[in-house]
Enzyme design. Structure first.
Site, PDB file in Angstrom:
ATOM      1  CG  ASP A  92      -6.571   0.838   9.376  1.00 20.76           C
ATOM      2  OD1 ASP A  92      -6.369  -0.381   9.414  1.00 20.76           O
ATOM      3  OD2 ASP A  92      -7.165   1.407   8.426  1.00 20.76           O
ATOM      4  CG  MET A  93      -0.789  -2.562  11.536  1.00 23.46           C
ATOM      5  SD  MET A  93      -0.569  -4.217  10.892  1.00 23.46           S
ATOM      6  CE  MET A  93       1.123  -4.527  11.255  1.00 23.46           C
ATOM      7  NE  ARG A 113      -4.432   1.452   1.690  1.00 21.76           N
ATOM      8  CZ  ARG A 113      -5.203   2.176   2.455  1.00 21.76           C
ATOM      9  NH1 ARG A 113      -4.836   2.508   3.666  1.00 21.76           N
ATOM     10  NH2 ARG A 113      -6.379   2.576   2.043  1.00 21.76           N
ATOM     11  CG  ASP A 135     -11.343  -3.086   4.810  1.00 25.48           C
ATOM     12  OD1 ASP A 135     -11.785  -2.516   5.827  1.00 25.48           O
ATOM     13  OD2 ASP A 135     -10.203  -2.887   4.371  1.00 25.48           O
TER      14      ASP A 135
HETATM   15  C1  DGJ Z   1      -8.492  -0.152   6.094  1.00 27.98           C
HETATM   16  C2  DGJ Z   1      -9.683  -0.160   6.987  1.00 27.98           C
HETATM   17  O1  DGJ Z   1     -10.105  -1.461   7.226  1.00 27.98           O
HETATM   18  C3  DGJ Z   1     -10.780   0.687   6.361  1.00 27.98           C
HETATM   19  O2  DGJ Z   1     -11.938   0.608   7.137  1.00 27.98           O
HETATM   20  C4  DGJ Z   1     -10.283   2.076   6.222  1.00 27.98           C
HETATM   21  O3  DGJ Z   1     -10.071   2.636   7.486  1.00 27.98           O
HETATM   22  C5  DGJ Z   1      -9.007   2.103   5.402  1.00 27.98           C
HETATM   23  N1  DGJ Z   1      -8.026   1.198   5.909  1.00 27.98           N
HETATM   24  C6  DGJ Z   1      -8.427   3.487   5.362  1.00 27.98           C
HETATM   25  O4  DGJ Z   1      -7.213   3.539   4.759  1.00 27.98           O
END
Ligand code: DGJ
Length: 729
Positions: free
Chosen positions: A478-479, A443, A548
């Site tokens: 987040d990660m 990413r 997601d």
């Molecule tokens: C991954 C997360 O799971 C999403 O919900 C969102 O926050 C994105 N990253 C943002 O980059």
């Protein structure tokens, strides 16, 4: 709850509510051996199960032929390279470069309470409602000591295990493998159950036959991962959802892991669980200790459902610490799927206003509010508000959102650094990388070296300064990439093999600092969806973003696999727009709501732009959340039917602990021609109680509902769903 040591037979017996776990010490050698784990047994002397008598090769009887004994004796914490060829629990490199290790019993303690594991997440309990057995072992040649811990709680059938190693010699030792748990047992008719997945397809249940040799799931990705989950289940052939033998072992750790079962020549099984040995080499200086993470063992005679409910109660009562754990969480609306990076103050305020009208309680601003991050190629590490997007600053936006009547939440990805960032330009050495190699981008970002205190301090302050500056109620942590190119500019040659574990300890330290300074903060962990949905992270955050993939149908199997181990109160679940952004499927808004009600519940859509017919349903869904969330959060979970198995419909229920209320959710995934109504038997009710089926005049006894079942109406079409509420009279 009782832990005893029976001197005459040299047996340790750990008794939980319904199970016993027994460990023995062999006669002369003082090997620590595994004797029994399963349903409660009354007898104390189980030494006859050790097979030492039937084995002419027992070393005490025939010292010449130790090998055949070691290769079949059920060991409690097996050594390495000395005659037991099954998976070892520990491997050590000594100053001569040898790796052999073998442990002998030296002592033990039985205590009230449960100790904390320094720097690691772990279950906890009140002093007088928990008990611990510590058994000391030693390898006299290496002078390496091990203390094995077994902890239990008065109200649980789980047993928590971990190991602490101490170098009592005067030379460094290098640990190249340290399992948290090793468990030997005879193979009966068990299949192996694991959870596999991928991005947007996390925690899918997978069964396989246990063949000879070693079968494992693991992660060497620096996170517990989308792909495999730190869990191993042994499920008896005859087990169903509500009956039969099931062992479940789960790792309270969020980094690299190995979870393995090995079937040997004698049809015995050895289960191993711990930090993955790959890329692991930990230097233990004289006098130093190494603490393994905790592994949780659950045995249930009541099928998979029985196992799940033990895990759920354990995590709700003894792992999650947040003040929110027993509270309804604010219904949130997150702007990720609504706007992605394309938002500004006006857009967020418009969403907040409409959300307020429809009963939503919190706005969460996701990725893209800092640096010049208008896509995912830039700015991680530069945690400065982008005032072109947020005109008037963050404080202004938060004040406005609060004035509208919503709480405010914000997204961070604190562990990462973009190559295009001021932080990277100033500190390229803060990224994990191997000298001379261009690290692999994922990413388009690198991972920060959290083994370094200076990096951790920078990261912490970047987040904390923002939280101190304004009224922020929630953080999504987040990660979004895995670790690779393992190298730290901070660690020297002798310590490089510690990077992944030290990284994980760094993450834990950061989250501990955060929840200590901001005790009222609602923290939600996330990792590119649900790549770090594990018990370790639950110690810091009461909820984790599940996936997601927000499609209601995909979510059925993701949530089924997640709920196999985790309480529904922990599963981040949102209603999103259609066609779904991940799979392109369109489902009724009602079904999207019904499926998300099984989790923390929220929205992930542009409420100002969705079809009016959908938006108009939101107040009703909000009302359902308020009506059912206490039950969903605190009740007992029952899996009734699985779309994964029948390819047709899915059904699960939550029943209150006092059995006065139940909520059954049924989703018809595939419409079928010529269908009639379907009978759904509802397990877990009180057979004597009479239940009213809400919205009808029908009142039925619990036993009727459990055995004869409910008549669910025939549903027409794909993706239909129904909620049935039972209330005891
Ligand atoms: C991954 C997360 O799971 C999403 O919900 C969102 O926050 C994105 N990253 C943002 O980059």
């Amino acid at each position: 709850m009782k832990i005893t040591y029976i001197e005459s037979s040299r047996i340790f017996k750990i008794d939980t509510l319904q199970n016993s776990y027994c460990i023995g010490i062999t006669d002369e050698e003082r090997f620590l051996t595994h004797v029994y784990y399963g349903s409660s047994v009354s007898d104390d002397d189980l030494t006859y199960l050790l097979r030492t008598d039937e084995n002419p090769f027992a070393p005490s009887k025939n010292a010449r032929d130790r090998g055949s004994f070691l290769d079949c004796c059920p060991m409690e914490y097996p050594g390495n390279g000395v005659g037991d060829y099954r998976e070892s629990a520990v491997s050590v490199e000594d100053s001569n470069g040898n790796s052999a290790v073998q442990f002998y019993y030296t002592g033990h303690r039985i205590m009230e309470g449960k100790k904390k594991l320094e720097g690691l997440p772990a279950t906890f309990g009140e002093e007088d409602k928990s008990a611990t057995l510590e058994i000391d072992l030693e390898d006299p040649v290496l002078q390496l000591q091990v203390t094995l811990s077994y902890c239990i709680f008065e109200d649980s059938d789980a047993i928590m295990r971990s190991a602490r190693l101490r170098n009592a010699s005067d030379a460094p030792l290098y640990l190249t493998k340290v399992m948290s748990l090793s468990l030997d047992m005879d193979q009966k008719d068990f299949s192996l159950l694991t959870l596999h997945g991928s991005w947007a397809r996390e925690r899918q249940m997978d069964y396989r036959t246990i063949g000879y040799g070693r079968q494992s799931v693991s992660s060497v990705r620096g996170e517990s991962s989308h792909q495999e989950h730190p869990f191993i289940g042994l499920v008896s052939e005859s087990a169903t959802q509500e009956s039969g033998s099931v062992y479940g072992i789960h790792f309270v750790y969020s980094g690299n892991f190995l979870a393995q079962v090995e079937k040997n020549q004698f049809d015995s099984l050895r289960v191993s669980m711990g930090i993955h040995p790959e890329n692991f080499r930990y230097r233990l200086m004289p006098g130093e200790t190494f603490q393994t993470p905790e592994a949780v063992m659950v045995y249930s005679e009541n099928g998979l459902g029985g196992m799940s409910r033990i895990f759920h109660d354990l995590y709700r009562n003894h792992l999650i610490r947040s003040p929110y754990k027993d509270r309804k969480r604010p219904i949130l609306i997150n702007n990720w799927e609504a706007t992605y990076f394309d938002f500004d103050t006006d857009k967020l305020i418009a969403i907040a206003k409409q959300a307020k009208e429809d009963g939503i309680e919190m706005l969460v601003m996701d990725d893209g509010w800092f640096g010049h991050r208008n896509d995912d190629n830039t700015s991680l590490g530069d945690w400065k508000v982008n005032e072109e997007k947020l005109r008037g600053g963050l404080g202004h936006l938060v004040d406005e959102v609060n004035r509208i009547g919503l709480k405010f939440g914000i997204w961070f990805e604190p562990e990462m650094i973009s190559p295009d960032s001021d932080l990277y330009r100033a500190h390229p050495e803060w990224a994990i990388a191997v000298p001379g190699r261009i690290p692999c981008r994922m990413r388009n970002q690198y991972v920060l070296d959290l083994s370094r205190q200076d990096v951790r301090d920078y990261v912490y302050e970047s987040v904390a300064v923002i939280l101190r500056s304004t009224n922020i109620a929630y953080v999504k942590w987040d990660m979004n990439r895995q670790l690779s190119d393992l190298g730290s500019a901070f660690l020297d040659r002798e310590n490089q093999g510690e990077l992944c574990h030290r990284y994980m300890l760094g993450v834990y330290e950061l989250q501990e600092r955060l929840v200590t300074e901001f005790p009222q903060l609602l923290l939600e962990n996330c990792s590119g969806g649900g790549a770090r949905f594990d018990p370790g992270m639950l110690y810091y955050s009461p909820q984790i973003w599940c996936s997601d993939d927000t499609d209601a149908i995909e979510r059925l199997s993701i949530q089924e696999g997640t709920a196999l181990l985790f309480p529904l109160s922990t599963m981040g679940a949102h209603v999103s727009d259609c066609p779904n952004h991940t799979v392109g499927r369109s489902t009724p808004f009602e079904t999207r709501g019904n499926v998300a009600l099984a989790g923390t519940f929220g929205y992930e859509l542009d409420i100002t732009r969705i079809p009016e017919a959908d938006r108009a349903q939101i107040p009703g869904q909000v009302a359902l959340y308020h009506k059912y969330n206490d039950l969903v959060r605190s009740g007992d979970y029952y899996r009734i039917a699985s779309y994964r198995e029948n390819h047709y419909y899915d059904c699960y229920g939550v029943i209150s602990k006092d059995k006065t209320e139940a909520l059954i959710t049924c989703v018809q995934v595939m419409g079928r021609p010529n269908v009639h109504s379907r009978r759904i038997c509802v397990p877990g009710l009180d057979p004597k109680k009479r239940y009213r089926i809400e919205g009808t005049d029908q009142i039925l006894h619990g036993d009727t509902l459990m055995h004869a079942g409910l008549q669910m109406k025939a549903m027409w079409g794909d993706f239909q769903s129904e909620l049935i509420h039972l209330i005891a009279e």
